[in-house]
Design an enzyme around this catalytic site. Sequence first.
Site, PDB file in Angstrom:
ATOM      1  NE  ARG A   1     -12.557  -0.193  -0.649  1.00  0.00           N
ATOM      2  CZ  ARG A   1     -11.448  -0.885  -1.120  1.00  0.00           C
ATOM      3  NH1 ARG A   1     -11.466  -2.049  -1.548  1.00  0.00           N
ATOM      4  NH2 ARG A   1     -10.147  -0.165  -0.461  1.00  0.00           N
ATOM      5  N   PRO A   2     -16.962   4.568  -0.509  1.00  0.00           N
ATOM      6  CG  PRO A   2     -17.811   5.846   1.310  1.00  0.00           C
ATOM      7  CD  PRO A   2     -17.370   4.539   0.830  1.00  0.00           C
TER       8      PRO A   2
ATOM      9  CG  ASP B   1     -17.774  10.645   1.559  1.00  0.00           C
ATOM     10  OD1 ASP B   1     -17.459   9.605   1.417  1.00  0.00           O
ATOM     11  OD2 ASP B   1     -17.604  11.396   2.552  1.00  0.00           O
ATOM     12  CD  GLN B   2     -15.116  12.765   4.280  1.00  0.00           C
ATOM     13  OE1 GLN B   2     -14.041  13.594   4.884  1.00  0.00           O
ATOM     14  NE2 GLN B   2     -16.303  12.837   4.337  1.00  0.00           N
TER      15      GLN B   2
ATOM     16  NE  ARG C   1     -11.648   2.163  -2.967  1.00  0.00           N
ATOM     17  CZ  ARG C   1     -12.769   2.656  -3.549  1.00  0.00           C
ATOM     18  NH1 ARG C   1     -13.345   2.057  -4.465  1.00  0.00           N
ATOM     19  NH2 ARG C   1     -13.388   3.672  -2.917  1.00  0.00           N
TER      20      ARG C   1
ATOM     21  NE  ARG D   1      -5.971  -6.832  -6.497  1.00  0.00           N
ATOM     22  CZ  ARG D   1      -6.989  -6.154  -6.706  1.00  0.00           C
ATOM     23  NH1 ARG D   1      -8.394  -6.825  -7.182  1.00  0.00           N
ATOM     24  NH2 ARG D   1      -6.875  -5.116  -6.988  1.00  0.00           N
TER      25      ARG D   1
ATOM     26  CG  ASN E   1      -2.009  -1.282   0.910  1.00  0.00           C
ATOM     27  OD1 ASN E   1      -2.493  -1.570  -0.310  1.00  0.00           O
ATOM     28  ND2 ASN E   1      -2.658  -1.488   2.052  1.00  0.00           N
TER      29      ASN E   1
ATOM     30  CB  CYS F   1     -10.885  -6.215  -1.948  1.00  0.00           C
ATOM     31  SG  CYS F   1      -9.332  -6.962  -2.411  1.00  0.00           S
TER      32      CYS F   1
ATOM     33  CG  ASP G   1      -5.669  -4.193   5.135  1.00  0.00           C
ATOM     34  OD1 ASP G   1      -6.919  -4.161   4.728  1.00  0.00           O
ATOM     35  OD2 ASP G   1      -4.978  -3.126   4.632  1.00  0.00           O
TER      36      ASP G   1
HETATM   37  N1  EPU Z   1     -14.407   6.171   3.521  1.00  0.00           N
HETATM   38  C1  EPU Z   1     -15.397   7.048   3.498  1.00  0.00           C
HETATM   39  N2  EPU Z   1     -15.274   8.279   2.583  1.00  0.00           N
HETATM   40  C2  EPU Z   1     -14.214   8.284   1.741  1.00  0.00           C
HETATM   41  C3  EPU Z   1     -12.988   7.076   1.788  1.00  0.00           C
HETATM   42  C4  EPU Z   1     -13.054   6.199   2.893  1.00  0.00           C
HETATM   43  O1  EPU Z   1     -16.468   7.137   4.019  1.00  0.00           O
HETATM   44  O2  EPU Z   1     -14.135   9.199   0.864  1.00  0.00           O
HETATM   45  C5  EPU Z   1     -14.393   5.269   4.667  1.00  0.00           C
HETATM   46  C6  EPU Z   1     -14.428   3.581   3.988  1.00  0.00           C
HETATM   47  O3  EPU Z   1     -15.809   3.344   3.533  1.00  0.00           O
HETATM   48  C7  EPU Z   1     -13.885   2.956   5.210  1.00  0.00           C
HETATM   49  C8  EPU Z   1     -13.072   3.915   6.020  1.00  0.00           C
HETATM   50  O4  EPU Z   1     -13.347   5.198   5.533  1.00  0.00           O
HETATM   51  O5  EPU Z   1     -15.294   2.543   6.120  1.00  0.00           O
HETATM   52  C9  EPU Z   1     -11.543   3.622   5.613  1.00  0.00           C
HETATM   53  O6  EPU Z   1     -11.412   3.648   4.444  1.00  0.00           O
HETATM   54  P1  EPU Z   1      -9.996   4.007   3.506  1.00  0.00           P
HETATM   55  O7  EPU Z   1     -10.037   5.470   2.682  1.00  0.00           O
HETATM   56  O8  EPU Z   1      -8.855   4.267   4.690  1.00  0.00           O
HETATM   57  O9  EPU Z   1      -9.337   2.887   2.992  1.00  0.00           O
HETATM   58  P2  EPU Z   1      -8.856   2.798   1.330  1.00  0.00           P
HETATM   59  O10 EPU Z   1      -7.755   3.866   1.364  1.00  0.00           O
HETATM   60  O11 EPU Z   1      -9.759   2.791   0.192  1.00  0.00           O
HETATM   61  C10 EPU Z   1      -6.761   1.351   2.279  1.00  0.00           C
HETATM   62  C11 EPU Z   1      -5.870   0.103   2.183  1.00  0.00           C
HETATM   63  C12 EPU Z   1      -6.844  -0.966   2.244  1.00  0.00           C
HETATM   64  C13 EPU Z   1      -7.107  -1.049   3.743  1.00  0.00           C
HETATM   65  C14 EPU Z   1      -7.877   0.408   4.119  1.00  0.00           C
HETATM   66  C15 EPU Z   1      -8.005   0.895   5.679  1.00  0.00           C
HETATM   67  C16 EPU Z   1      -4.852   0.831  -0.058  1.00  0.00           C
HETATM   68  C17 EPU Z   1      -4.627   0.828  -1.706  1.00  0.00           C
HETATM   69  N3  EPU Z   1      -5.887  -0.032   0.419  1.00  0.00           N
HETATM   70  O12 EPU Z   1      -7.876   1.608   1.550  1.00  0.00           O
HETATM   71  O13 EPU Z   1      -6.111  -2.184   1.967  1.00  0.00           O
HETATM   72  O14 EPU Z   1      -8.182  -2.006   4.268  1.00  0.00           O
HETATM   73  O15 EPU Z   1      -6.785   1.585   3.732  1.00  0.00           O
HETATM   74  O16 EPU Z   1      -6.726   0.324   6.191  1.00  0.00           O
HETATM   75  O17 EPU Z   1      -4.106   1.435   0.511  1.00  0.00           O
HETATM   76  C18 EPU Z   1      -5.384  -4.371   1.788  1.00  0.00           C
HETATM   77  O18 EPU Z   1      -4.438  -4.283   1.471  1.00  0.00           O
HETATM   78  O19 EPU Z   1      -6.032  -5.572   1.681  1.00  0.00           O
HETATM   79  C19 EPU Z   1      -6.499  -3.265   1.786  1.00  0.00           C
HETATM   80  C20 EPU Z   1      -7.912  -3.613   1.346  1.00  0.00           C
END
Ligand code: EPU
Length: 431
Positions: free
Chosen positions: A125-126, A128-129, A96, A400, A26, A120, A308
């Site tokens: 997986r919004p 908005d932030q 992602r 992956r 990541n 995944c 994770d």
């Molecule tokens: N969320 C929102 N709005 C947003 C973004 C996120 O509500 O705009 C919520 C999500 O729905 C979730 C929470 O915030 O409930 C955390 O999401 P985050 O944005 O932190 O996740 P991500 O950046 O999409 C990364 C990792 C994931 C890992 C998560 C949490 C990468 C490429 N992916 O995802 O890794 O689960 O952070 O730590 O960095 C994995 O490696 O298996 C994997 C899925």
Amino acid sequence: MIRLKKIKIKGGFCLKGNVKIAGAKNAVLAILPATVLIGKVCRIENVPDISDISLMCCVLAQIGVQVRVVGKNSLEVDARHVSNICADFDEIRHMRASYYLLGAMLGRFGEAAVAMPGGCDFGLRPTDQHIKGFEALGAKCDVTGGITKIKCDKLVGNGVYLDVISVGATINTILTAVKAEGTTIIENAAKEPHVVDLSNFLNSCGADIRGAGTDIIKVCGVKKLRGTNYQVIPDQIEAGTYMAAALATNGNITVEGIIPKHLESITAKLEEIGADIEISDDSIRLMSTGKLNKCNVKTMPYPGFPTDMQPQIVALLSRASGTSMVSECVWDHRFRHVSELRRMGAEISVDGRLAVIEGVGELSGTNVKASDLRAGAALIIAGLSANGSTIVENTAYIERGYENIAGKLFLLGADIKSIDEEILEKVSSVL
Ligand code: EPU
């Protein structure tokens, strides 16, 4: 290269020995798109050989960035010329992290268009932030036909309070702020090691980012960036996965080339479950005490227990004595491994974001299917500790994020092989 499609495991062998941990998936998935913001030549080292990274390299190539392999686990990325700021092709939808191109291209060109990302499936997986971050710095966003389009006349630093702690939104806001005019303060920022690593990478290119690793990050905009040589941090989830596998098999292993601090929440739980842990500067030795105790786990953003690692810990606890409770506090639907573990004899019930695990002492091998990357790792752990043979299907998910997982486990003493390799052996013995 042989594509792993299925992994066959004969359970019951203790894992023993040393395993070298690869670079953090990541972190690299953020650093590679960040090179587009830099717009110079960068050399990135300790890049894991996994399919998500190959996919990201394909994505970069399609927008005109040149990526060359310059040594084992080293890439040279030349992002001086970007021919296409509209990234709308198949590879984007499969991962992602492609949304980091939005922040990187907005920061460099003042506009970007990127197809909505895949990755995944853990429910909604919004983004908005992410959009909140882009708009706070002066961009206008529009999502039509599955494509996010952003544009600005000028990026100006601002305060951004993230309503939820999001790794992706924190990274995208940093990318947008690096060359903006003035200062951006991100509050309620994610503190994950890969957020810090991305910031260190950008700082080594001339950015001015302070506070990464805390929940307030300050980015002072700079005008110019330069290329760099950068060594990526080790993958704490890969390390935690091997440690959980060793404990599940009553083993004794050392994970090498790691930063033990990044694994504190994981080692604490593994100790509670039944591991003796010895920590040195860049390795952790895990020795099983022969017991698997029940344990309650709540996933949280860093420094909490990582989501994770949740599937792997559920697999481990399925054989622990007593009742364990695992709460998934990050994703809405991340218990798809449970139905497969039940097929192996686990007694687990799921109610929304809570899994209640009645430890069963023994699991029995059967055919199971990975539904995502970490779910696949959990099934491998279950198979290593089950009676009889387990076949894990859909292992493309596992590729992956885990470099040569079957090979590394084999060297630790597991009876494990890819079925495609078996087929190849048979073909070559006939020829
Ligand atoms: N969320 C929102 N709005 C947003 C973004 C996120 O509500 O705009 C919520 C999500 O729905 C979730 C929470 O915030 O409930 C955390 O999401 P985050 O944005 O932190 O996740 P991500 O950046 O999409 C990364 C990792 C994931 C890992 C998560 C949490 C990468 C490429 N992916 O995802 O890794 O689960 O952070 O730590 O960095 C994995 O490696 O298996 C994997 C899925």
